[in-house]
Each structure stands twice: as structure tokens, then as C-alpha cells.
Design a protein around this motif. Structure first.
Motif, PDB file in Angstrom:
ATOM      1  N   THR A 128       8.494  17.289 -11.433  1.00  0.00           N
ATOM      2  CA  THR A 128       9.439  16.388 -10.784  1.00  0.00           C
ATOM      3  C   THR A 128      10.541  16.031 -11.762  1.00  0.00           C
ATOM      4  OG1 THR A 128       7.689  15.427  -9.400  1.00  0.00           O
ATOM      5  CG2 THR A 128       9.737  14.163  -9.609  1.00  0.00           C
ATOM      6  N   ILE A 155      13.700  13.735 -12.754  1.00  0.00           N
ATOM      7  CA  ILE A 155      14.183  12.383 -12.440  1.00  0.00           C
ATOM      8  C   ILE A 155      15.467  12.133 -13.224  1.00  0.00           C
ATOM      9  CG2 ILE A 155      13.582   9.924 -12.384  1.00  0.00           C
ATOM     10  CD1 ILE A 155      10.650  10.704 -12.401  1.00  0.00           C
ATOM     11  N   LEU A 185      14.836   4.106 -10.479  1.00  0.00           N
ATOM     12  CA  LEU A 185      13.520   4.733 -10.581  1.00  0.00           C
ATOM     13  C   LEU A 185      12.518   4.111  -9.621  1.00  0.00           C
ATOM     14  CD1 LEU A 185      11.485   6.612 -11.938  1.00  0.00           C
ATOM     15  CD2 LEU A 185      11.244   4.926 -13.763  1.00  0.00           C
ATOM     16  N   SER A 210      12.763   4.580  -5.770  1.00  0.00           N
ATOM     17  CA  SER A 210      12.393   5.878  -5.203  1.00  0.00           C
ATOM     18  C   SER A 210      10.871   6.012  -5.255  1.00  0.00           C
ATOM     19  CB  SER A 210      13.046   7.025  -5.995  1.00  0.00           C
ATOM     20  OG  SER A 210      12.480   8.266  -5.630  1.00  0.00           O
ATOM     21  N   LYS A 228       9.057   8.450  -4.347  1.00  0.00           N
ATOM     22  CA  LYS A 228       8.687   9.779  -4.852  1.00  0.00           C
ATOM     23  C   LYS A 228       8.704   9.788  -6.375  1.00  0.00           C
ATOM     24  CE  LYS A 228      10.302  14.565  -5.094  1.00  0.00           C
ATOM     25  NZ  LYS A 228      11.383  15.507  -4.750  1.00  0.00           N
ATOM     26  N   TRP A 229       9.784   9.294  -6.985  1.00  0.00           N
ATOM     27  CA  TRP A 229       9.887   9.286  -8.441  1.00  0.00           C
ATOM     28  C   TRP A 229       8.825   8.397  -9.076  1.00  0.00           C
ATOM     29  CZ3 TRP A 229      15.902   8.758  -9.475  1.00  0.00           C
ATOM     30  CH2 TRP A 229      16.509   9.977  -9.152  1.00  0.00           C
ATOM     31  N   ARG A 230       8.658   7.207  -8.510  1.00  0.00           N
ATOM     32  CA  ARG A 230       7.713   6.250  -9.090  1.00  0.00           C
ATOM     33  C   ARG A 230       6.286   6.797  -9.067  1.00  0.00           C
ATOM     34  NH1 ARG A 230       8.708   2.492  -5.834  1.00  0.00           N
ATOM     35  NH2 ARG A 230       6.789   2.482  -4.586  1.00  0.00           N
ATOM     36  N   LEU A 249       5.908   9.782 -11.519  1.00  0.00           N
ATOM     37  CA  LEU A 249       5.838   9.327 -12.910  1.00  0.00           C
ATOM     38  C   LEU A 249       4.467   8.756 -13.224  1.00  0.00           C
ATOM     39  CD1 LEU A 249       7.452   8.901 -15.532  1.00  0.00           C
ATOM     40  CD2 LEU A 249       8.111   6.649 -14.656  1.00  0.00           C
TER      41      LEU A 249
END
Length: 339
Positions: A22, A24, A43, A46, A48-50, A53
Motif C-alpha cells: 500500500t 501512502i 492519513l 482514509s 484504507k490507509w489507516r 498501516l
């Protein structure tokens, strides 16, 4: 960083699917703490990003220039909020590495403070960078506290300077005032500028000392100005176009030396006070070199002592062309017999 990671994995016969990685890309302008808040909100807003991560096995942070204190403070915040899982008791503890390219950790070159170009370009954010020249300023203290959190959490920090950087001194990019075994220091040299001469090897040798846990006795500080690039040059930017810089950070994280124990990796960093000077005392360089040689002699490190002998030969063969480099050779004349 993505391309470098895939290259690294191919070397080890591992191939990931596109959904396994992923990316970012966090963006936001302004002063450091303003940027931290913008990037943090981008961050966590989102899902998806969180989630990616938090669940990742491996986290790589790539950052440049002012992004170094920004990303370090952001990473410390993510650790404190449990988004990054770096606790030793966590069964899914992540491997996390930060790559700082031409990071402005100890500020820009002091002589740039009155430069009209710097004063005009992003005036407020640019002027803040000079506060990093003094470790006692509020923003420097915030950065140092974040570094302490990051390094104590076992994160691997790779600091790479650009040799002909026109903005960030060598000593600033490699964080000369910070001591910790999880910091890897290196220098990027553009192929068109590379010379296998005394000065290049002395810089490389000084970085090897620091990576070995030894002190360079201020040598890197006193060499920084002489290798500064032209204010109109591109040394500050070309570093992040070189894939090998990213590969170094990946290797530093995934192939740590056997001597780096878990206890060492999570030890308390030593944060020496630092204040950049407009004018350096020219007598410090030979004394610094003498300090390096005396320490090597006392410790009896064979490989490093052999490198000192090689430096002696390179010094004898070195015929610098510029005024600044001729001055460096002149300053080191008193210690040539000791090299």
C-alpha cells in the motif's frame, strides 16, 4: 521506495502482488507542525490507509529535507496512538524504517540565512528551518523528543546526505549531534561528481566511524561547508531520484548487523546540544583528526587503522583545485605524519 522494495525482494526470490503493498503519498505544505497535522489528518481520514498501516508487517517511510522532522514527529505520534505497532510484547510487532534524504535535522547552511532567494521562497516555512540550527529552540525540542520516541521504539533510521547539497550541510543531514546504534549514516554522490580522492574517502571514513559507534570528533562538521553545492545547483534534489539510496534503507532495516541487539536497538539516544556557527575555528579540523587517530590507536581496530593508512596515501596524491579544498589540505598538513 516501492520500486526499490520490489527490486530487493526479487534478489531474494520473493515476489509480491500489487495488493500486498500500500502506497501512502502524504502531501501538505507549510511549517513543520502544520504539516504534521495536515499529514496526520490525511492519513487517519482514509480508512484504507489507516488499516493498511496498522496491519502491515513492514513499514517504510521515505522523506526529504523539511520532511525529515515532519515525518519523524508524525511517526512518533503514530507510535503513541498505537497505529504503528512497535512494542516488543506485541505478537504482530512491525518492522519500521525511516529514510531521511538530505534531512534538515540541524538546519540549513548558516550563510543562507540572509540569502534573498531563501527569504523569498516560502518565507515563513523556510525561515523556520533556521531554528533547527539551535537544539534549544521549541521546534528543535519537538523534533528531538520525537527522535527519542522513534529510536527507543526500535525503528531503524537511515540518514543520507547529498555531497553537493546547496541547502543542507553534510553534518545536518547525517544528524551529527545524535548518537544511537539504530542510525545508519551515508552520503550520496552524483556519478558525474564522484572522485576517489582523499576528501571523498575521508568523508566516507568519518561516516563509517559513526556507524561503528565511534565519534568523528567534529570532522564532518568542519568538512561540510567545503563540499557545499552552488545555490543554483541540484544537489539537494537529485538524491531522491537514486534508487540505491532507497535500497540502502531497506537493507539497513532487513539486514541489521548481528552486533545490533534488541536492547541496543531500543536504548536511549544521546542527544548532544548543537548550535550551528556562521564561522568555524579552522584549528578544530586538525585537532579533530588527531582525536580520531588517537582513539583508533587506543582501540586497535585493525580494519579502520588500515583505512587510515590508505587515507595517508590518498592525502599525498591529492591535488585539490578549489580554494576551499586547498585550505582543507593545508589545515591537515600538521597531522599527515600521523595519518
Amino acid at each position: 521506495m516501492n520500486l526499490a522494495l520490489q527490486d530487493y525482494l526479487k534478489i531474494h526470490d520473493v515476489e509480491l502482488e500489487s495488493e500486498d503493498i500500500t502506497l501512502i503519498p502524504l502531501e501538505g505544505e507549510g511549517k513543520v507542525l502544520d504539516r504534521v497535522e495536515i499529514l496526520y489528518q490525511n492519513l487517519i481520514n482514509s480508512k484504507k490507509w489507516r488499516n493498511a498501516l496498522h496491519e502491515a508487517d513492514l513499514v517504510l517511510v521515505a522523506t526529504h529535507s523539511q520532511g525529515t522532522p515532519t515525518s519523524t514527529i508524525l511517526t512518533a505520534r503514530l507510535i503513541q496512538e498505537g497505529i504503528l505497532r512497535v512494542g516488543e510484547t506485541d505478537p504482530k510487532m512491525q518492522r519500521v524504517g525511516i529514510l531521511a534524504m538530505a534531512g534538515i535535522s540541524h538546519g540549513p547552511f548558516p550563510f543562507l540565512k540572509g540569502n534573498l532567494i531563501v527569504r523569498w521562497f516560502e518565507a515563513e516555512a523556510a525561515q523556520e528551518l533556521f531554528e533547527f540550527m539551535d537544539s534549544e529552540t521549541e521546534i528543535s525540542q519537538r523534533f528531538r523528543e520525537a527522535l527519542r520516541i522513534v529510536l527507543k521504539s526500535g525503528i531503524r533510521f537511515t540518514a543520507v546526505a547529498s555531497l553537493e547539497d546547496q541547502v543542507v550541510p553534510l553534518y545536518s543531514a547525517v544528524m551529527t549531534a545524535i548518537h544511537h546504534p539504530s542510525i545508519v549514516r551515508a552520503v550520496y554522490i552524483d556519478g558525474a561528481s564522484y572522485q576517489d580522492d582523499f576528501l571523498t574517502n575521508l568523508i566516507s571514513f568519518s561516516l563509517r566511524l559513526r556507524n561503528s559507534g565511534m565519534d568523528d570528533h567534529g570532522v564532518l562538521v568542519h568538512l561540510s561547508e567545503v563540499v557545499a553545492g552552488s545555490i543554483y545547483g541540484e544537489g539537494h534534489s537529485t538524491i531522491y531520484e537514486e534508487r540505491e539510496v532507497y535500497m540502502l534503507a531497506i537493507r539497513a532495516l532487513l539486514e541489521p548487523p548481528a552486533s545490533l541487539t534488541s536492547e541496543m536497538a531500543r536504548s536511549e539516544p544521546i542527544l548532544h546540544p548543537f548550535r550551528a556557527k556562521q564561522h568555524l575555528n579552522p584549528f578544530y579540523l586538525p585537532w579533530g583528526m588527531r582525536g580520531v587517530m588517537d582513539e583508533l590507536k587506543a582501540l586497535g581496530v585493525g580494519v579502520l587503522n588500515e583505512e587510515m593508512e590508505r587515507l595517508k596515501k590518498l592525502y599525498d596524491d591529492w591535488n585539490p583545485a578549489t580554494k576551499g579544498m586547498k585550505e582543507i589540505k593545508f589545515r591537515l598538513e600538521p597531522v599527515r605524519s600521523k595519518l
